[in-house]
Every structure is written in structure tokens, then in C-alpha cells.
Design a protein around this motif. Structure first.
Motif, PDB file in Angstrom:
ATOM      1  N   UNK A 225       0.825  -1.213   0.000  1.00 42.50           N
ATOM      2  CA  UNK A 225       0.000   0.000   0.000  1.00 42.50           C
ATOM      3  C   UNK A 225       0.854   1.256   0.000  1.00 42.50           C
ATOM      4  N   UNK A 228       2.483   1.721  -3.365  1.00 47.70           N
ATOM      5  CA  UNK A 228       1.454   2.116  -4.333  1.00 47.70           C
ATOM      6  C   UNK A 228       1.041   3.563  -4.111  1.00 47.70           C
ATOM      7  N   UNK A 229       0.864   3.943  -2.843  1.00 46.18           N
ATOM      8  CA  UNK A 229       0.440   5.303  -2.546  1.00 46.18           C
ATOM      9  C   UNK A 229       1.503   6.305  -3.009  1.00 46.18           C
ATOM     10  N   UNK A 269      -4.181  -4.262  -7.160  1.00 47.34           N
ATOM     11  CA  UNK A 269      -3.718  -3.846  -5.828  1.00 47.34           C
ATOM     12  C   UNK A 269      -4.669  -4.381  -4.763  1.00 47.34           C
ATOM     13  N   UNK A 270      -5.970  -4.197  -4.972  1.00 43.80           N
ATOM     14  CA  UNK A 270      -6.946  -4.655  -3.988  1.00 43.80           C
ATOM     15  C   UNK A 270      -6.850  -6.176  -3.820  1.00 43.80           C
ATOM     16  N   UNK A 273      -3.845  -6.965  -1.576  1.00 41.76           N
ATOM     17  CA  UNK A 273      -4.004  -6.642  -0.152  1.00 41.76           C
ATOM     18  C   UNK A 273      -5.069  -7.532   0.512  1.00 41.76           C
TER      19      UNK A 273
END
Lengths: 293, 305
Positions: A225, A228-229, A269-270, A273
Motif C-alpha cells: 500500500x 502504491x500510494x 492492488x486490492x 491486499x
């Protein structure tokens, strides 16, 4: 008597087997994670195009399943680059950075946690103060400051995500060390003349392995995360390289013309995670029931 | 109680001091601060002038003292991008961020506590499972993905809401939901487990035996005690919301502090960033200390510890 004992033993075995059976959802999670890792490793082999090949005549094409051509299965971006290729390489970068970052964080945290717990004193105070500081600050801000001072590069990014999760490891490991240090058998080994090193390696480490595995899983999805952020903000992975967050950020600017550009990397991404979180929850239940809420 | 709060406060001050010093050391280690503080096209004269004004010709100890004095007197220098004091640039954008954060926190508390109580009262029932699945998704869903997904659906597809900007109430809906979702999920989980713990207690049974009805038990006896861990979590949400606003404000083009920070990093506007990290760490530490104080008001047992 023996019959009852046999029955009891059979019951216990059944219970153990039941406990060991992996729920189907978790099996599915492992399969998906394995698949994603395989795709990331094989990206250079299976990607249909070169990461940088542009084709301005083929800009912003929709994916094949939305009426696009099968030449570009996931469509193309604003420069006519093949999205399937970019998503595969993005996945490779994201998972790669997350893996290295997690290992750095774990190594740093476990080392400092063990030292802090074993030696106590000023070392313990110093480490715990640093833990407190990092826990009380929003880490994104620390990351942004480091990036602003050292400039954006892959090395800086890896460094930043590496220090992201050390403090949780250090805190938990230190606590475990203190708990194990007070156990009678460890005191006995020390009384028998075992050196600190031996106590740390032979008795303390095996006792902290379970929480470390659980924390590493948690930290892995956190690092995915974070990377990615940062890349989404344009401050992480820089062109011509790409990551899932960078693809999402770039896709956002063109979502009016092709909504799948941000949607596909976002979905990946989801998926990562979610899958890693579910595996993490399961691992915690199996390995370390004490941490259950 | 006072001893406890004072100890926490001293710790907080030490944290802020450490952050200040780390920023100072890092900015000296990373290179000549003048290169951070001035734009790339600054003339040698400007550099020399700034060097003197910042006291960079003095010893490191003196520089450090000057730096701390600047922090205490509120002089953080000028943003070179906007060519005015960073404090001014910051204060101007603060209301937008505070509105966003306050609305998100309110949403998170109402939704989180409500969902947590519902889940606890329906333990292991379908509603509990449904709420817990939602909170799992809420925690695992990154805010930048959620924000963009909402823009795709509600702005692009349905055309119900503006995709970004700071305007009437409609422009608040998506940013507030995006920022508040993960907090709401954490609060719901904690409220649920707190309620489950409390509902097992003897005094709840006693309350029931006295003839109190469900709502009175839940609100007067159970919730007040289940609220303790939630209050701690709320203090921690200050940091979560600030970190989140950096991302959410970028997604929704929200003219707040988070956006200011990202722009400062992109353009190397170091004074702004330095001020941001000092002010954010100070407010997070303050929020945590206030939480601890509030905690000791709510739970008399803590005062002894």
C-alpha cells in the motif's frame, strides 16, 4: 478403560486434523497469491510487448473483453503502450519492492527487538523511544520528507518502505524476549553457563518465530500500500519503470477516455491486499492464537 | 492522574524535539540547505545572502540554536514556490482539511460505533457476519483505489457527483467517505469486541435482572465501558486522517494541507515540508496526550497506574 482412552485419543486426533484443515477460502488465497508471484517473476518472459514500445496510432484502446482487439488484451494507455505488459511489469515492481522492503523491516526490527530485550538498559530505552516516535507519526509524512531530501529513486523507495514496519517487529519481539527470558528453563540454561548469544539463538528466537511470520504478512500488505500510494502520488517508482500504484496514478488522468486504465491496476492492488490480509488473519489464528482479538 | 498526564506530555515533547532534530540533521547531511531552500535558478548572490541570513557561516551548534529559535517563534521561513511565509500558506489551506477530517471522523464514529453495536448484539448471526465482512473490506481497501472507484461510478458513469474540487455539500460526499472508511471499519471492529466483552459482565446481568430494557443496558451500562478502547483508537485516528488526507486530497483535487504537502515534495519546497512535519507531529502527539487524559477521566482505574 483402554476403550475410553482410545476413543479419547481418536477424538483428539480428529480435533487436531480439523484444526489443521485449511479453509477453502484460504486455499484460494494461496493459489491467487502464488499465481500473482508467478506472473511477477515471469513478466519478462510472458509479456507480449516491450514495456516501452509506444504506438501513437494505437492510443487508449479498450481491452479485448470490451470490444478491443486481441492484439492488446488489456487495451493500451495514452501513449499506445500495451497495458497487459505494463500491468505485468507493474506487478513485478510492486511485489519485488514489497518483498525487499518487508525483509529489511523484519531484519531491522527483529535485530533491534532481540538486542533491546536481551540487554535492556540505555539500549532498550533508545530503541523503545525510536519505536514510540515512529508509531506516533504518520509514516507517509516521514516517507515524503525522506523522498524530498534524497530525491526520488528506486533505492530511496526501497529504503523508505524498508523502515516502514520495523517498529512493530521490534516491539513485539522485545516483548516476547522479555517473556521468554523470565521462563524457568531459560534461567536454568543461563545458570548452567550458557552465553547470551546461545540463549538468544536457541531459546528466544524459536519462540518469536510465530509472531514474526504473522507480522511479516501484515507488514507486506502495508508495504504494498505504501509503495502504491507513493507511486500514485508520482513520488515513488519513476518512468520508464512502472508499478501498480504508478499505473493507477497515470490511468487516473485518462479515465475519461478509457476507464479500464485505472480500474485494472486498482483491482490488482486490492486483490493483493485482500489475499494477503486473509492469509495473515488465518496465519495468526493458526500460529499465534494469543494475538486474536 | 496528574503524574500520568505529565509523563505522557514530557514524552510527547521529547518526540517533537526528536523530529525537529532529525529534520535538522537530515537536512544538513543531505547537502547544502541552500539548495533546498532556494529554487534551482537562484543567483550566487541570492545564495550568499540566504547563507548569511540562515547563519550557515556559523558553527553547527549555533545553527541548531537558531533553528530551534525560529521554530519556537514561529518563523519557518518562506515557501519559495509561493514566496510568502509557510505559516501563511498553511493556515490558508487548513480549514478545507479540517472540514474534511472532521466530517470523516464524525462519519467514522457514527457508522463504526453503530455497526459495532449491531454486530455485537447479533453475535455470529448473518448481520454480524455481513458487518464484519464489510469492515474487513473497508480495512483492506486502499483509499486511493476506493476514491478512484467512486469517481468512476458516481461521476463518470452515473454523473451524480462532482469528480473533485471544493464546493457545496455534494463535493464533500466522496472525499469524506473515502477518508472515513478505514477508520469506520477499525472503530466497528473494536466496538464489537468491546461490547462482547462487556455484555458478558456481571453488572450487565444485574442490570437486566433489575428489569432494565435492552436499549438502556446497551447505552448506559455496556457502551460506556466498551468505549474505552475506542477512545484510544480515536486518538490514533489523528495520524491516520492526516496521512489519509495527503492521498484523498490528491485524488479529489481538494485544496487543503495534504495537497500542499504533496506539491511541496514534488517541487522541493523544503520550508513547507519542514513546517508540515513539525506541525503534524506536534498535533498527533497532542491528540495522543489528550486521548490519554480523556481515558483517565473515563476510566478511574487508569489514574492509579
Amino acid at each position: 478403560m483402554t476403550a475410553r482412552r482410545a476413543r479419547r485419543e481418536a477424538g483428539e486426533t480428529a480435533k487436531r486434523v480439523r484444526r489443521r484443515r485449511v479453509p477453502p477460502l484460504i486455499v484460494a488465497c494461496w493459489v491467487v497469491l502464488g499465481l500473482l508471484v508467478a506472473l511477477a517473476i515471469l513478466a519478462p518472459v510472458i509479456a507480449p510487448y516491450d514495456l516501452r514500445t509506444q504506438s501513437l496510432l494505437q492510443r487508449l484502446k479498450p481491452p479485448a473483453f470490451l470490444g478491443g482487439s486481441t492484439d492488446h488484451f488489456l487495451g493500451t494507455d495514452q501513449l499506445g503502450r500495451d497495458m497487459l505488459t505494463r500491468v505485468l511489469y507493474g506487478l513485478r515492481t510492486t511485489l519485488g519492492i514489497a518483498a525487499i522492503g518487508t525483509v529489511i523491516g523484519m531484519t531491522l526490527g527483529v535485530t533491534l527487538g532481540v538486542l533491546s530485550g536481551m540487554f535492556g538498559g540505555w539500549l532498550d530505552d533508545a530503541v523503545m523511544f525510536l519505536v514510540d516516535v515512529q508509531m506516533s507519526l504518520p509514516f507517509v509524512l516521514v516517507a515524503l520528507t525522506v523522498i524530498a531530501m534524497l530525491d526520488t529513486s528506486l533505492l530511496v523507495l526501497v529504503l523508505v518502505v524498508g523502515i516502514a514496519g520495523w517498529e512493530i517487529h521490534a516491539r513485539v519481539v522485545r516483548g516476547q524476549v522479555l517473556a521468554v527470558k523470565g521462563l524457568p528453563f531459560v534461567e536454568a540454561t543461563q545458570a548452567l553457563g550458557a552465553r547470551l548469544q546461545r540463549v538468544a539463538l536457541r531459546h528466544v528466537l524459536p519462540n518469536v518465530i510465530s509472531p514474526i511470520i504473522v507480522l511479516t504478512t501484515v507488514n507486506f500488505s502495508y508495504v504494498v500500500l505504501l509503495e502504491s500510494a507513493l507511486s500514485f502520488l508520482g513520488l515513488g517508482v519513476q518512468p520508464p519503470n512502472t508499478s501498480l500504484g504508478a499505473l493507477l496514478g497515470a490511468g487516473r488522468d485518462y479515465m475519461m477516455s478509457n476507464w479500464t486504465l485505472p480500474a485494472i491496476p486498482g483491482l490488482v492492488i486490492v486483490t493483493i491486499t485482500m489475499v494477503v490480509s486473509l492469509i495473515g488473519d488465518w496465519l495468526r489464528d493458526v500460529l499465534d492464537p494469543r494475538q486474536r482479538d | 492522574m496528574h503524574h500520568f498526564v505529565v509523563k505522557r506530555l514530557l514524552r510527547g515533547i521529547a518526540t517533537v524535539w526528536f523530529v525537529l532534530t532529525a529534520v535538522f540533521v537530515a537536512s544538513r547531511v543531505a547537502g547544502d540547505p541552500v539548495t533546498f531552500l532556494l529554487p534551482d535558478n537562484a543567483t550566487p548572490d541570492q545564495r550568499a545572502e540566504l547563507r548569511q541570513r540562515l547563519g550557515l557561516d556559523r558553527s553547527v551548534v549555533e545553527q541548531y540554536a537558531l533553528y530551534l529559535r525560529g521554530v519556537v517563534t514561529g518563523d519557518f521561513g518562506d515557501s519559495f514556490r509561493e514566496r510568502r511565509p509557510v505559516t501563511q500558506a498553511f493556515v490558508e489551506r487548513l480549514p478545507a482539511t479540517l472540514q474534511l477530517a472532521a466530517a470523516s471522523l464524525a462519519l467514522a464514529v457514527v457508522l463504526g460505533v453503530g455497526a459495532g453495536i449491531l454486530a455485537a448484539l447479533n453475535r455470529n448471526g448473518p448481520l454480524d457476519r455481513f458487518i464484519m465482512s464489510l469492515t474487513f473490506i473497508g480495512q483492506a481497501l486502499p483509499n486511493f483505489v476506493l476514491g478512484i472507484a467512486m469517481i468512476l461510478v458516481f461521476s463518470l458513469l452515473l454523473r451524480w457527483l462532482p469528480s473533485g474540487g471544493y464546493g457545496d455539500w455534494r463535493s464533500f460526499i466522496m472525499p469524506v467517505i473515502t477518508l472515513g472508511t478505514s477508520s469506520a471499519s477499525s472503530i466497528a471492529r473494536l466496538t464489537r469486541s468491546g461490547m462482547l466483552d462487556v455484555l458478558k459482565q456481571d453488572y450487565v446481568r444485574t442490570a437486566r435482572a433489575k428489569g432494565l430494557v435492552g436499549a438502556a443496558i446497551v447505552l448506559r451500562h455496556a457502551l460506556r465501558n466498551a468505549a474505552l478502547p475506542v477512545v484510544t483508537l480515536l486518538g490514533m485516528q489523528a495520524g491516520v486522517l492526516i496521512a489519509g488526507s495527503v492521498i484523498v486530497e490528491t485524488v479529489f483535487a481538494w485544496p487543503g494541507v495534504g495537497r500542499l504537502i504533496v506539491t511541496a515534495v514534488t517541487f522541493g519546497d523544503f520550508p513547507v515540508l519542514q513546517f508540515a512535519i513539525v506541525i503534524v507531529s506536534a498535533s498527533v502527539v497532542l491528540a495522543n496526550s489528550l486521548t490519554d487524559a480523556l481515558y483517565s477521566v473515563l476510566d478511574p482505574r487508569v489514574r492509579v497506574a
